[in-house]
Design a protein around this motif. Structure first.
Motif, short mmCIF file in Angstrom:
data_model
loop_
_atom_site.label_atom_id
_atom_site.label_comp_id
_atom_site.label_asym_id
_atom_site.label_seq_id
_atom_site.Cartn_x
_atom_site.Cartn_y
_atom_site.Cartn_z
N GLY B 140 -3.96 5.46 -11.14
CA GLY B 140 -2.59 5.10 -10.73
C GLY B 140 -2.50 4.26 -9.58
N ILE B 141 -3.15 4.28 -8.49
CA ILE B 141 -3.21 3.62 -7.26
C ILE B 141 -3.50 2.05 -7.90
N LEU B 142 -4.84 1.94 -8.63
CA LEU B 142 -5.21 0.94 -8.86
C LEU B 142 -4.18 0.05 -9.89
N LEU B 143 -3.82 0.45 -10.83
CA LEU B 143 -2.88 0.00 -11.81
C LEU B 143 -1.53 -0.52 -11.01
N GLY B 144 -0.86 0.19 -10.07
CA GLY B 144 0.13 0.02 -9.50
C GLY B 144 -0.02 -1.17 -8.35
N ALA B 145 -1.49 -1.17 -7.95
CA ALA B 145 -1.74 -2.23 -7.05
C ALA B 145 -1.72 -3.51 -7.59
N TRP B 146 -2.39 -3.42 -8.77
CA TRP B 146 -2.87 -4.77 -9.49
C TRP B 146 -1.40 -5.24 -10.11
N SER B 147 -0.47 -4.41 -10.55
CA SER B 147 0.67 -4.82 -11.32
C SER B 147 1.55 -5.65 -10.37
N SER B 148 1.61 -5.31 -9.05
CA SER B 148 2.60 -5.80 -8.16
C SER B 148 2.36 -7.38 -7.96
N ASP B 149 1.45 -7.87 -8.41
CA ASP B 149 1.01 -9.46 -7.95
C ASP B 149 0.94 -9.61 -6.70
N ASN B 150 0.32 -9.10 -5.95
CA ASN B 150 0.39 -9.25 -4.41
C ASN B 150 -1.00 -9.03 -3.92
N LYS B 151 -1.66 -10.17 -3.17
CA LYS B 151 -3.05 -9.99 -2.84
C LYS B 151 -3.35 -8.70 -2.14
N TRP B 152 -2.36 -8.52 -1.18
CA TRP B 152 -2.50 -7.22 -0.10
C TRP B 152 -2.71 -6.19 -1.11
N SER B 153 -1.84 -6.10 -2.26
CA SER B 153 -1.69 -4.90 -2.85
C SER B 153 -2.92 -4.65 -3.48
N LEU B 154 -3.57 -5.85 -4.12
CA LEU B 154 -4.80 -5.57 -4.82
C LEU B 154 -5.89 -5.29 -4.06
N LEU B 155 -6.06 -5.95 -2.66
CA LEU B 155 -7.09 -5.48 -1.87
C LEU B 155 -6.90 -3.93 -1.50
N GLY B 156 -5.72 -3.44 -1.26
CA GLY B 156 -5.61 -2.26 -0.81
C GLY B 156 -6.05 -1.41 -2.09
N GLY B 157 -5.61 -1.71 -3.21
CA GLY B 157 -5.87 -0.95 -4.70
C GLY B 157 -7.35 -0.78 -4.88
N MET B 158 -7.93 -1.86 -4.41
CA MET B 158 -9.38 -2.11 -4.76
C MET B 158 -10.20 -1.08 -3.86
N ARG B 159 -9.54 -1.21 -2.70
CA ARG B 159 -10.16 -0.38 -1.51
C ARG B 159 -10.14 1.20 -2.01
N ALA B 160 -8.87 1.47 -2.43
CA ALA B 160 -8.47 2.86 -2.66
C ALA B 160 -9.40 3.44 -4.04
N ALA B 161 -9.44 2.66 -5.01
CA ALA B 161 -10.13 2.95 -5.76
C ALA B 161 -11.70 3.34 -5.60
N ALA B 162 -12.17 2.15 -4.90
CA ALA B 162 -13.68 2.35 -4.60
C ALA B 162 -14.05 3.70 -3.51
N GLN B 163 -12.96 3.62 -2.89
CA GLN B 163 -13.02 4.81 -1.66
C GLN B 163 -13.05 6.28 -2.47
N ILE B 164 -12.07 6.32 -3.55
CA ILE B 164 -12.10 7.66 -4.19
C ILE B 164 -13.13 7.86 -5.11
N VAL B 165 -13.53 6.83 -5.67
CA VAL B 165 -14.76 7.14 -6.82
C VAL B 165 -15.86 7.48 -5.80
N SER B 166 -16.16 6.77 -4.52
CA SER B 166 -17.48 7.24 -3.85
C SER B 166 -17.32 8.61 -3.37
N TYR B 167 -16.01 8.87 -2.71
CA TYR B 167 -16.15 10.38 -1.99
C TYR B 167 -15.84 11.49 -3.03
N GLU B 168 -15.63 11.14 -4.30
CA GLU B 168 -15.81 12.22 -5.28
C GLU B 168 -17.04 12.94 -5.26
N ILE B 169 -18.32 12.10 -4.83
CA ILE B 169 -19.34 12.60 -5.09
C ILE B 169 -19.84 13.77 -3.91
#
Lengths: 174, 386
Positions: B140-169
């Protein structure tokens, strides 16, 4: 109709519709989002058939991992809206033939196999049996699968590590 | 109980046959309106009060007594605000991404055991299912970030997804070490093994899992740190780092759509506090007392009121532990500075995962050597108490 049957039908419908969308939607990103729903519906089907553990694994690996990686790849590439599947028009003969062969094969397989209907399944939890099987009779196979993953990890490290003798990465290190 | 069994049992609720559509709509409304909204709202209020205390301010104090109704005012403001969508936004995904985040957080609340008789669904795969649903949040975070057509959003979404996927381990490893000790994935099963040990082994358990063995104690810390990162809370709030990314992945969201993200974040914090309470801090169990066998002898006519009082006691103890954990999360937020991206990844991959694995191994060895007994049980045996 029982609630379980309703959900079974719902997940089946969802799976088919989203799978069609994955194959035919012109926008790559929407196809990826449709893939999410396709995988979710498969997880749901596992759930109503009593394979809870498999349902959760489906969610955690495919939706949480694979899809996120696919979305990463799509979002990082430029001009997503311009990239259309239709660009590959005319290249659909071989894939269609392969798909038709696959479908025929699966139909034959399902026809021959004596599959149990849902009434024949007892929906008791299977997690414990599965755990015991994985550390019991299938322990060696389980470890063998782990080696495949380990090889993948090592491969990633080798690709990502700075190359010696490459001036660019030497400069990076400094 | 398997998922299919749970679905079969849904045909009637409290003996009343309900149309299934009505039931599913009703349960979602109940969970959101009666549980998540008030709890998330109270959390925003307490967050602001705690922040004010840390910064020697007063904090919200205008709406209602000591500002208690502040969150009603916030909610009304959210709903009345103009709902803007950026011109080049991908409207479909933009509209639907925030609900994915909330669905991921709220869906897992069905697995939280508030008391012996209070749980949405005591699934056989309990804890694993709760973690699996969490994967919807990153999506949800990644899709929302990408769809809002904003570079800050996209960077934030990328960070969020990378962080969540890593810390799941590390999160998964910490949960796994609990499972080696408890031998079950069911939430009620895990909680019931954590009762105070008594002489007859049937009623007693091995006390809270944190105090089961030293390895599990360290893995509790691993769980807590990883949970902070999963919820994007400080010191891991890089996805919405205000000084770098305006507001990160939710920059372009306004009104109630932003509200859903904010609510989803708080629901996530509460959820992780609930799971930590259930699997590490013994759920509703307290030292020296076992509510399961507690009989207050309260009766009205022929009706035994004991289950009711047990439930009230259990839920209060459980929620008190959750409140303490949520306070610690806020305390950390206003104390620690934010990590850098490389530090974040270093912490996860170079420290938490190896430490987690060593402790997982330690737990397994402990269970093998002491036959599943906890530190307290072993000590009790040496002293001849049990």
């Amino acid at each position: 109709m029982q609630l379980v049957d309703f959900f079974t039908l719902l997940f089946m419908l969802m799976g088919v519709v989203s799978a069609v969308l994955v194959a035919f939607h012109p926008n790559v990103l929407y196809a990826a989002v449709a893939l999410v729903f396709s995988l979710l519906s498969v997880a749901g089907l596992y759930g109503v058939l009593g394979a809870d553990f498999l349902a959760a694994v489906q969610l955690i690996i495919y939706v949480g991992g694979i899809i996120v990686v696919i979305l990463f790849a799509i979002m990082m590439s430029e001009n997503i809206y311009r990239a259309r599947f239709r660009d590959a028009a005319g290249k659909f003969v071989i894939p269609t033939a392969v798909a038709a062969l696959l479908i025929a094969g699966f139909l034959k397989l399902f026809h021959d196999a004596k599959l149990e209907t849902r009434a024949g399944l007892n929906a008791i939890p299977t997690t414990e049996q599965m755990g015991r099987a994985l550390v019991g009779p299938y322990a060696l196979v389980f470890q063998y699968v782990a080696i495949v993953l380990l090889a993948g990890l090592i491969g990633a490290v080798v690709v990502a590590r700075p190359h010696h003798g490459n001036p660019e990465s030497e400069a990076e290190k400094k | 109980m398997s998922l299919a069994e749970f679905l079969s049992g849904l045909n009637s609720v409290f003996g009343i046959a309900l149309p299934m559509v009505l039931f599913s709509v009703l349960s979602a409304v109940i969970v959101i309106l009666l549980f998540a909204m008030p709890l998330g709202g109270m959390c925003t209020y307490f967050e602001r009060k705690v922040a004010a205390d840390f910064q020697e301010r007063i904090g919200p104090n205008r709406v209602g007594p000591i500002g208690l109704f502040q969150f009603f005012a916030d909610g009304i403001k959210m709903i009345l605000k103009e709902d803007t969508i950026t011109k080049n936004a991908d409207r479909f995904i933009f509209n639907f991404a925030p609900s994915l985040v909330l669905a991921g957080s709220l869906g897992a609340f069905a697995l939280v055991p508030f008391g012996k008789y209070v749980i949405g669904a005591d699934l056989d795969i309990g804890i694993f299912y709760a973690m699996a649903l969490g994967s919807l949040v990153s999506l949800g975070i990644l899709l929302g970030a990408w769809s809002s057509d904003n570079k800050w959003s996209l960077l934030g979404g990328m960070r969020a997804a990378a962080q969540i996927v890593s810390y799941e381990i590390p999160l998964g490893i910490a949960v796994l070490s609990v499972i080696t000790v408890s031998g079950t994935l069911s939430m009620q099963g895990i909680v019931s093994t954590q009762a105070w040990p008594v002489a007859n082994a049937v009623d007693g358990g091995h006390f809270w899992n944190v105090f089961h063995n030293p390895f599990l104690m360290i893995n509790f810390l691993i769980y807590f740190i990883a949970a902070l990162a999963e919820c994007n809370r400080t010191p891991f709030d890089l996805p919405e780092a205000e000084s770098e990314l305006v507001s990160g992945f939710n920059t372009e969201f306004s009104g109630m759509r932003f509200g859903l993200y904010a609510l989803g974040e708080f629901a996530d914090v509460i959820l992780f506090a609930c799971i930590a309470t259930a699997i590490f801090l013994g759920g509703w169990h307290l030292p020296f007392i076992n509510f399961d066998t507690l009989d207050l002898g309260l009766r009205v006519g022929d009706t035994d009121l004991t289950p009711l009082f047990q439930t009230i006691l259990m839920a209060s103890v459980f929620l008190a532990k959750v409140a303490v954990l949520v306070f610690v999360v806020m305390w950390i937020r206003w104390t620690l500075p934010r990590l850098r991206v490389d530090q974040l990844m270093d912490l996860c991959w170079k420290y938490m995962i190896p430490i987690g694995f060593v402790n997982l191994l330690g737990c397994a060895v402990w269970v093998w050597v002491f036959k599943g007994k906890s530190m307290i049980q072993v000590a009790g045996q040496l002293l001849g108490v049990y």
